[in-house]
Design a protein around this motif. Structure first.
Motif, PDB file in Angstrom:
ATOM      1  N   ILE A  42      10.504   4.342   6.465  1.00 35.02           N
ATOM      2  CA  ILE A  42       8.997   3.857   5.622  1.00 35.02           C
ATOM      3  C   ILE A  42       8.379   2.952   7.321  1.00 35.02           C
ATOM      4  O   ILE A  42       7.313   3.127   7.339  1.00 35.02           O
ATOM      5  CB  ILE A  42       9.716   2.666   5.267  1.00 35.02           C
ATOM      6  CG1 ILE A  42      10.492   3.065   3.898  1.00 35.02           C
ATOM      7  CG2 ILE A  42       8.015   1.718   5.089  1.00 35.02           C
ATOM      8  CD1 ILE A  42       8.961   4.407   3.100  1.00 35.02           C
ATOM      9  N   PRO A  43       9.672   2.290   8.089  1.00 34.30           N
ATOM     10  CA  PRO A  43       8.644   1.906   8.955  1.00 34.30           C
ATOM     11  C   PRO A  43       8.161   3.006  10.221  1.00 34.30           C
ATOM     12  O   PRO A  43       7.214   3.499  10.660  1.00 34.30           O
ATOM     13  CB  PRO A  43       9.412   1.013  10.376  1.00 34.30           C
ATOM     14  CG  PRO A  43      10.692   1.204   9.360  1.00 34.30           C
ATOM     15  CD  PRO A  43      11.007   1.953   7.876  1.00 34.30           C
ATOM     16  N   ASN A  48       3.659   6.377  12.821  1.00 32.82           N
ATOM     17  CA  ASN A  48       3.511   7.698  12.766  1.00 32.82           C
ATOM     18  C   ASN A  48       2.594   8.281  10.988  1.00 32.82           C
ATOM     19  O   ASN A  48       2.126   9.471  12.419  1.00 32.82           O
ATOM     20  CB  ASN A  48       4.278   8.862  13.091  1.00 32.82           C
ATOM     21  CG  ASN A  48       5.546   8.407  13.588  1.00 32.82           C
ATOM     22  OD1 ASN A  48       4.958   8.851  15.537  1.00 32.82           O
ATOM     23  ND2 ASN A  48       6.658   7.523  13.888  1.00 32.82           N
ATOM     24  N   VAL A  49       2.348   7.494  10.234  1.00 36.23           N
ATOM     25  CA  VAL A  49       1.417   8.980   9.014  1.00 36.23           C
ATOM     26  C   VAL A  49       0.093   8.268   8.494  1.00 36.23           C
ATOM     27  O   VAL A  49      -0.614   8.119   9.074  1.00 36.23           O
ATOM     28  CB  VAL A  49       2.037   8.590   7.905  1.00 36.23           C
ATOM     29  CG1 VAL A  49       1.492   9.608   7.107  1.00 36.23           C
ATOM     30  CG2 VAL A  49       3.254   9.636   8.253  1.00 36.23           C
ATOM     31  N   LEU A  50       0.674   6.755   9.008  1.00 34.33           N
ATOM     32  CA  LEU A  50      -0.840   5.586   8.546  1.00 34.33           C
ATOM     33  C   LEU A  50      -0.729   5.013   9.691  1.00 34.33           C
ATOM     34  O   LEU A  50      -2.358   4.423   9.076  1.00 34.33           O
ATOM     35  CB  LEU A  50       0.093   4.647   7.453  1.00 34.33           C
ATOM     36  CG  LEU A  50       0.598   4.644   6.058  1.00 34.33           C
ATOM     37  CD1 LEU A  50       0.913   3.868   4.715  1.00 34.33           C
ATOM     38  CD2 LEU A  50      -0.795   5.861   5.367  1.00 34.33           C
ATOM     39  N   HIS A  51      -0.215   5.132  10.815  1.00 38.22           N
ATOM     40  CA  HIS A  51      -0.579   4.661  11.771  1.00 38.22           C
ATOM     41  C   HIS A  51      -0.839   2.987  11.641  1.00 38.22           C
ATOM     42  O   HIS A  51      -2.435   2.561  12.192  1.00 38.22           O
ATOM     43  CB  HIS A  51      -1.864   5.430  12.871  1.00 38.22           C
ATOM     44  CG  HIS A  51      -1.882   6.871  12.473  1.00 38.22           C
ATOM     45  ND1 HIS A  51      -0.971   7.014  14.202  1.00 38.22           N
ATOM     46  CD2 HIS A  51      -2.065   7.846  12.016  1.00 38.22           C
ATOM     47  CE1 HIS A  51      -1.058   8.456  13.692  1.00 38.22           C
ATOM     48  NE2 HIS A  51      -1.783   9.011  12.411  1.00 38.22           N
ATOM     49  N   PRO A  55       3.759  -2.332  14.052  1.00 43.16           N
ATOM     50  CA  PRO A  55       4.869  -1.990  13.551  1.00 43.16           C
ATOM     51  C   PRO A  55       5.853  -2.782  12.509  1.00 43.16           C
ATOM     52  O   PRO A  55       5.667  -3.806  12.297  1.00 43.16           O
ATOM     53  CB  PRO A  55       6.181  -1.419  14.883  1.00 43.16           C
ATOM     54  CG  PRO A  55       6.068  -2.935  15.935  1.00 43.16           C
ATOM     55  CD  PRO A  55       4.281  -2.958  15.091  1.00 43.16           C
ATOM     56  N   ILE A  56       6.289  -1.966  11.417  1.00 44.61           N
ATOM     57  CA  ILE A  56       7.235  -2.550  10.063  1.00 44.61           C
ATOM     58  C   ILE A  56       8.380  -3.297  10.419  1.00 44.61           C
ATOM     59  O   ILE A  56       9.130  -2.628  11.429  1.00 44.61           O
ATOM     60  CB  ILE A  56       7.444  -1.824   8.766  1.00 44.61           C
ATOM     61  CG1 ILE A  56       6.007  -1.570   9.111  1.00 44.61           C
ATOM     62  CG2 ILE A  56       8.452  -2.468   7.483  1.00 44.61           C
ATOM     63  CD1 ILE A  56       6.020   0.098   7.744  1.00 44.61           C
ATOM     64  N   VAL A  71       4.213   0.274   1.810  1.00 47.45           N
ATOM     65  CA  VAL A  71       4.182   1.541   2.225  1.00 47.45           C
ATOM     66  C   VAL A  71       4.983   2.340   1.782  1.00 47.45           C
ATOM     67  O   VAL A  71       4.850   3.530   0.950  1.00 47.45           O
ATOM     68  CB  VAL A  71       4.817   1.861   3.431  1.00 47.45           C
ATOM     69  CG1 VAL A  71       4.628   3.078   4.292  1.00 47.45           C
ATOM     70  CG2 VAL A  71       3.578   0.604   4.548  1.00 47.45           C
ATOM     71  N   LEU A  72       5.944   1.511   1.471  1.00 44.73           N
ATOM     72  CA  LEU A  72       7.552   2.380   0.047  1.00 44.73           C
ATOM     73  C   LEU A  72       6.573   2.966  -0.919  1.00 44.73           C
ATOM     74  O   LEU A  72       6.669   3.768  -1.625  1.00 44.73           O
ATOM     75  CB  LEU A  72       8.214   1.149  -0.215  1.00 44.73           C
ATOM     76  CG  LEU A  72       9.647   1.480  -0.645  1.00 44.73           C
ATOM     77  CD1 LEU A  72      10.410   3.137  -0.579  1.00 44.73           C
ATOM     78  CD2 LEU A  72      10.365   0.870  -1.199  1.00 44.73           C
TER      79      LEU A  72
END
Length: 410
Positions: A42-43, A48-51, A55-56, A71-72
């Motif tokens: 998820i991080p 890399n996907v949601l930018h 950081p999570i 995000v999950l």
């Protein structure tokens, strides 16, 4: 829909299995390994996907509404959408899934019932919001968080708390009977929408869970919607809803219902036993029978070897709250609230206060009560000799009862 419900169910099912197995001494959880994978995946998706800008690094904790959780949910929706498209392509010749839909409804009912019973019984046995204690009542409203206001509001009325819990518990029980599913889903939907709005309005970090439980209730209501519209909107007679068979529509379905009821009853028993134990343990924190229990206003605070008023506001007491023989709180004149541990020697009338659970006392006083209802505290505070007079103040929110006949508004 099926894919998303399955993904949604993983966490609460594991939470239930984990807590129940811990109680039984097994310590078994079904997603301990996948959880470690999610904490890496998820991080990565967030970066890399949601930018995402940051950081999570925080995972699900007391808050169920962390960035990780959101995000999950987005990831689950994306996976479910891909799964639905692939499923539709590979099984495009099939036109109906009546038996499959019945099993999806069954799983949603059981999952929702378990969650409703868990939260409902923790209100029927008034545990979730705790007991409104003198130290809680000491906090000025303007200094409370929104969550604190909601928790105090619920704790102030155990009757309403138990009523709300009874409604959730009733919905959970009724959902388990196939012919009463619509009634159970209506009760559950009303309860969960109310909980979601409270969580949203008071910023309680369980918004995602309560929203999903409300949506599960709506999913269960889908087959009954045309009949409900006929009955409630068009004022027309509504036909009975046929119970879809899960196995054979007969004896085996009946056995499954009884087995489900037995499983849920065992889980409810586990919740009740755990809640009663925790409620009993709470007496160490709030005990109205404790000496000096209540809220005390400090009328005078006089150092023995200094001029009156020379003690700075961050050292001078304004209020003292005693919750039990072990815990309480102080509010200083600068408004700071300090939780404290207590030790009271009833034989010697000596009160000791600690800022922490262990270590030397911060203060030690001899308590001399008077007939006027106040008390004189004499002793040492942080190495200084102090004499103070304290007066017990009634706590209206805690001491006012319920009046069916009430002559005035206040």
């Amino acid at each position: 829909m099926f894919c998303y419900v399955v993904l949604l169910a993983i966490d609460p099912v594991d939470r239930i299995i984990q807590s129940f197995s811990n109680w039984m001494g097994f310590g078994f959880g079904v997603t301990r390994i996948p959880e470690s994978i999610l904490h890496a995946l998820i991080p990565w998706i967030g970066a890399n996907v949601l930018h995402l800008a940051s950081p999570i690094t925080v995972f699900t904790n007391g808050s169920g509404d962390t960035t990780f959780d959101w995000v999950l949910v987005a990831t689950n929706l994306a996976v479910a959408a891909v799964g639905a498209i692939a499923w539709s392509v590979f099984d495009r010749k099939r036109l109906e899934y009546e038996r499959f839909w019945a099993w999806l409804q069954y799983g949603a009912r059981v999952l929702l019932a378990l969650e409703l019973l868990s939260y409902g019984l923790d209100k029927v046995i008034p545990l979730q919001f705790g007991v409104l204690s003198p130290s809680r009542a000491l906090t000025p409203l303007g200094f409370e968080s929104r969550i604190g206001v909601l928790w105090d509001f619920m704790a102030a009325s155990p009757l309403y708390t138990m009523f709300a819990g009874a409604a959730e518990t009733l919905g959970g029980i009724v959902l388990l009977f196939p012919r009463l599913v619509t009634l159970g889903a209506l009760i559950a939907f009303g309860c969960m929408v109310n909980v979601f709005v409270l969580n949203l309005a008071y910023d309680v970090p369980v918004k995602l869970l309560s929203l999903h439980l409300a949506l599960l209730s709506a999913l269960i209501l889908v087959p009954a919607l045309p009949r409900l519209v006929d009955l409630l909107v068009r004022a027309r007679p509504a036909d009975a809803i046929a119970v879809k068979p899960l196995i054979d529509g007969g004896r085996r379905d009946g056995l499954l219902t009884y087995a489900t009821l037995a499983m849920v009853a065992i889980y409810a028993g586990y919740v009740i036993v755990g809640s009663v134990r925790m409620l009993t343990a709470e007496s160490v924190y709030v005990d109205p029978a404790a000496p000096l229990y209540g809220m005390w206003r400090v009328e005078s605070f006089e150092p023995r070897h200094a001029a009156p008023g020379s003690v700075p506001d961050d050292k001078s007491w304004q209020w003292l709250a005693v919750d039990s023989t072990a815990y309480g709180a102080i509010i200083y004149r600068d408004g700071y609230k300090q939780p404290v541990s207590l030790a009271y020697d009833s034989a010697k009338h000596v009160l000791a206060l600690f800022k922490g659970r262990e270590g030397a006392p911060e203060a030690r006083f001899t308590v001399t009560p008077s007939r006027a209802g106040d008390s004189i505290l004499e002793g040492e505070l942080g190495g200084d000799a102090i004499r103070m007079r304290i007066v017990r103040v009634p706590i209206s929110m805690m001491e006012q009862g319920i009046h069916l006949v009430k002559e005035h508004a206040h």
